[in-house]
Design an enzyme around this catalytic site. Sequence first.
Site, short mmCIF file in Angstrom:
data_model
loop_
_atom_site.label_atom_id
_atom_site.label_comp_id
_atom_site.label_asym_id
_atom_site.label_seq_id
_atom_site.Cartn_x
_atom_site.Cartn_y
_atom_site.Cartn_z
N HIS A 184 4.28 -5.54 -12.12
CA HIS A 184 4.06 -4.56 -13.19
C HIS A 184 5.03 -4.66 -14.35
CE1 HIS A 184 0.95 -1.84 -11.53
NE2 HIS A 184 1.39 -2.26 -10.36
N LYS A 195 3.89 9.18 -23.25
CA LYS A 195 4.21 8.17 -22.24
C LYS A 195 5.65 8.42 -21.80
CE LYS A 195 3.16 5.03 -25.38
NZ LYS A 195 2.38 4.07 -24.61
N ARG A 196 6.10 7.80 -20.71
CA ARG A 196 7.49 7.97 -20.30
C ARG A 196 8.43 7.61 -21.46
NH1 ARG A 196 8.93 9.11 -14.90
NH2 ARG A 196 11.00 9.05 -15.81
N LYS A 251 9.56 1.47 -25.27
CA LYS A 251 8.34 2.09 -25.80
C LYS A 251 8.55 2.59 -27.24
CE LYS A 251 6.60 3.52 -21.21
NZ LYS A 251 5.17 3.10 -21.15
N THR A 296 -1.88 1.96 -20.08
CA THR A 296 -3.21 2.49 -19.78
C THR A 296 -3.49 3.71 -20.67
OG1 THR A 296 -2.22 3.74 -17.95
CG2 THR A 296 -3.39 1.69 -17.40
N LYS A 329 -7.05 5.25 -22.63
CA LYS A 329 -7.56 6.62 -22.61
C LYS A 329 -7.86 7.10 -24.03
CE LYS A 329 -4.52 7.37 -18.67
NZ LYS A 329 -3.15 7.86 -18.34
C1 LIG Z 1 -1.90 7.31 -18.50
C2 LIG Z 1 -0.65 8.04 -18.21
C3 LIG Z 1 0.58 7.38 -18.30
C4 LIG Z 1 0.71 5.95 -18.77
O1 LIG Z 1 0.83 5.93 -20.17
P1 LIG Z 1 1.30 4.60 -20.94
O2 LIG Z 1 1.13 4.95 -22.37
O3 LIG Z 1 0.39 3.51 -20.51
O4 LIG Z 1 2.71 4.36 -20.56
C5 LIG Z 1 1.73 8.10 -18.04
N1 LIG Z 1 1.69 9.39 -17.67
C6 LIG Z 1 0.52 10.06 -17.57
C7 LIG Z 1 0.53 11.49 -17.19
C8 LIG Z 1 -0.69 9.40 -17.83
O5 LIG Z 1 -1.84 10.08 -17.70
#
Ligand SMILES: *Cc1c(COP(=O)(O)O)cnc(C)c1O
Length: 791
Positions: A333, A521-522, A527, A629, A633
């Site tokens: 990952h 995101k985290r 990032k 991911t 979305k």
């Molecule tokens: C989809 C999702 C992530 C991943 O987000 P990235 O932008 O791909 O890092 C992290 N936390 C939650 C709650 C999510 O639904």
Amino acid sequence: MLNKEALKDTMKKIIKIDYGKTLEKAKDHEKYVALSKSIMEQIVDRWIGTKETYEESKEAYYLSAEFLMGRALGNNLINLGIYEDVKELLNEMNIDINKVEEIEEDAGLGNGGLGRLAACFMDSAATCDVPLTGYGIRYSHGIFRQKIVDGFQVEKGDNWLKYGDPWSIRREENTVLVRFADQIVKAIPYDTPVIGYGTNNINTLRLWQCEPLVDFDFELFNEQKYDEAVRGKNKAQDISRVLYPNDSNDDGKILRLKQQYFFVSASLQDLIRKHKSLNRDLLDFAKYNSVQLNDTHPTVAIPEMMRLLVDDEELSWEDAWEVTRKTFAYTNHTILSEALEKWWNGYFKRILPRIYEIIEKIDEEFIRELKAKNYEKEKIAEMRIVRDDMIRMAHLAIHGTYATNGVAQLHTDILKETELNDWYKLYPERFQNKTNGITPRRWIRLCNKELSSLITELLGTEEWVKNLDLLKNLEKYANDEELLERFLSIKDEKKRELASYIKKNEGIEVDDKSIFDIQIKRLHEYKRQLLKAFYILDLYYRLKENPTMDINPRTFIFGAKAAPGYFRAKGIIKFINEIANLVNNDKEVNEKIKIIFVQNYRVSYAEKLFPAADVSEQISTAGKEASGTGNMKFMLNGTPTLGTYDGANVEIVAEAGEENNFIFGLRVEDIKEMKDSYDPKKYYEEIPALRRVVDTLIDGTFSDGGTGMFYELYTSLLEGASWHTADNYFIFADFNMYKDAQDEVDNAYKDRLEWAKKCWLNMANAGKFSSDRTILQYANEIWSVDQNPIK
Ligand SMILES: *Cc1c(COP(=O)(O)O)cnc(C)c1O
């Protein structure tokens, strides 16, 4: 179909039995539990049937330290096709379904993308009738609850089980024992049904809870030594007490090692017990079982399988190795070096001495294999599993499995060509790509019912929810103005909903007509939330200098948790909140721009944010985000990406068209070329706008409350810090290009219909990013398991 009367009766009975009251007197959480349990009653027979059907042929298992499931109720109702019926029934009973849904705590047993991927895979496998069982840990506390106090992140415990968990069943009879050198514990499985959409199959997520062999020491208790009497119990419960909130490095090391071994050993014992109970030969184990390792966290499965087969089942070492290597597959990952898991062998020697012996033997044999292939000494030292007293889990994982996969094409290419190039040369046939995906059930059908209805109306069927490629048929409407107006009005509605949720939860009024520019995101340096923060601050200064500047009003939204020990990430949160404080309280600009940092970003908040977004911020340093991911979305909900050429962004724009997204910045090749000569000071000196915003970290514009956070951030950018070079993530080098891309966004947004067309084409081309596609690729290309619908 739903028998409403029966459901109502069951609910009433449960409220009587569990809470000793009538429905009318029941609290919202009691109604939630009663409704959930009533649904459970309706699905048990199908759940049993699925298990029996699957046992007839090969099955796959997903070992993951994280499952970020979020809420279950709404999703289960959607997948069962009874959401509307239940809503109506509750209405008749004077119950608001939204209230009942909102009372559910998120099952937050994961940190971010990796854990959410596992959850999407569970949904997709069930929906596609793929025999996949998830194995993990039933943490009594998931990811912490985040509050923002004075702009700082504050962490609170997450007591998600406070009302119980109506969706899981304790399976006492399947308890197994797990042995450490200093402790023997019970692993007790809790099974949660994973309900597929539009199918009768119901899969299983099995999470292990750690408990002591004896509840307390009776003699000590009798001697009134109460603390000592429960010491063993606490020590056992500690193992499944908390999810480690780290994305990037390992703390609480021994406990974390115990967690990993705990769930892995329990799961493998479970699999071997089942295999034997079906009268199958252990030499055929890999014919019936494929086990996916989600990152290196469960890699101790390889030596543990060897121990079980050699010590307990008395297979020869050679036979056991053959079985083991054909059973496991590994997903990589990340290539961030600080996230590549390494364990000091001292911990293993102390806690898992037999496992360590086995690892050493695997390593010795591996060295022999390399020598036989004429590898040179240095190369062998680089590749071997144990070096300088450290066990390198990724090496063990690649060597001890039959497949290694990356999670997006760019990521897999980097693994093959750079990061794992030695391994690729050694085992080229083992490397594969499996681009991540998301489940369309949660990420559009559940969270954006309005857009889902429109799609269903246009396609004349709901089939797209399980065959997302059908969205491609919507491309032909991209110039249909009337339709685009309807599409825009749905976006407006979702924005109003989000605005009122933000008002309620953050206490801030937002302009729901402004552009919702969202980064969720985290919190991590790679990032680059900081890049967005610098951009906004620069925009603020430009607006102050030029108050009539003609821009679309914009609301910049952030949501992010920082690992509690990640000082710099917490500094970035504080910095964003300081900027928000300045901007939001300045009457001169706050008609035009506003900044919201939403507290406690999690799956259920995400479900409100993605459908309401106008701009999807995916601005990681090229080469650092393995896939992402969140980007998918947004796309599925009709939001263009403002992003770098990184991870799955590359594939997103390949599907939706570069002209419908905003791609900017350095690419992987550019960065590789600059790498050693990169001098952020040059950008700092040559770009006054950049210098102005960076200097606010130290010139007294903002206060970090005396923590030293801002000074530390500043030096990390200009001087570098102990563990990395200055501006390690190329924020300065990308600053101007990001600014230009943002200008393009602002321009493009001015033409509402042209903008809507971009949004529409993103949505219509999101088919590839369904995790149904991903899971079928795993099933066909890695596990060799067949789709197996129950009768
Ligand atoms: C989809 C999702 C992530 C991943 O987000 P990235 O932008 O791909 O890092 C992290 N936390 C939650 C709650 C999510 O639904």
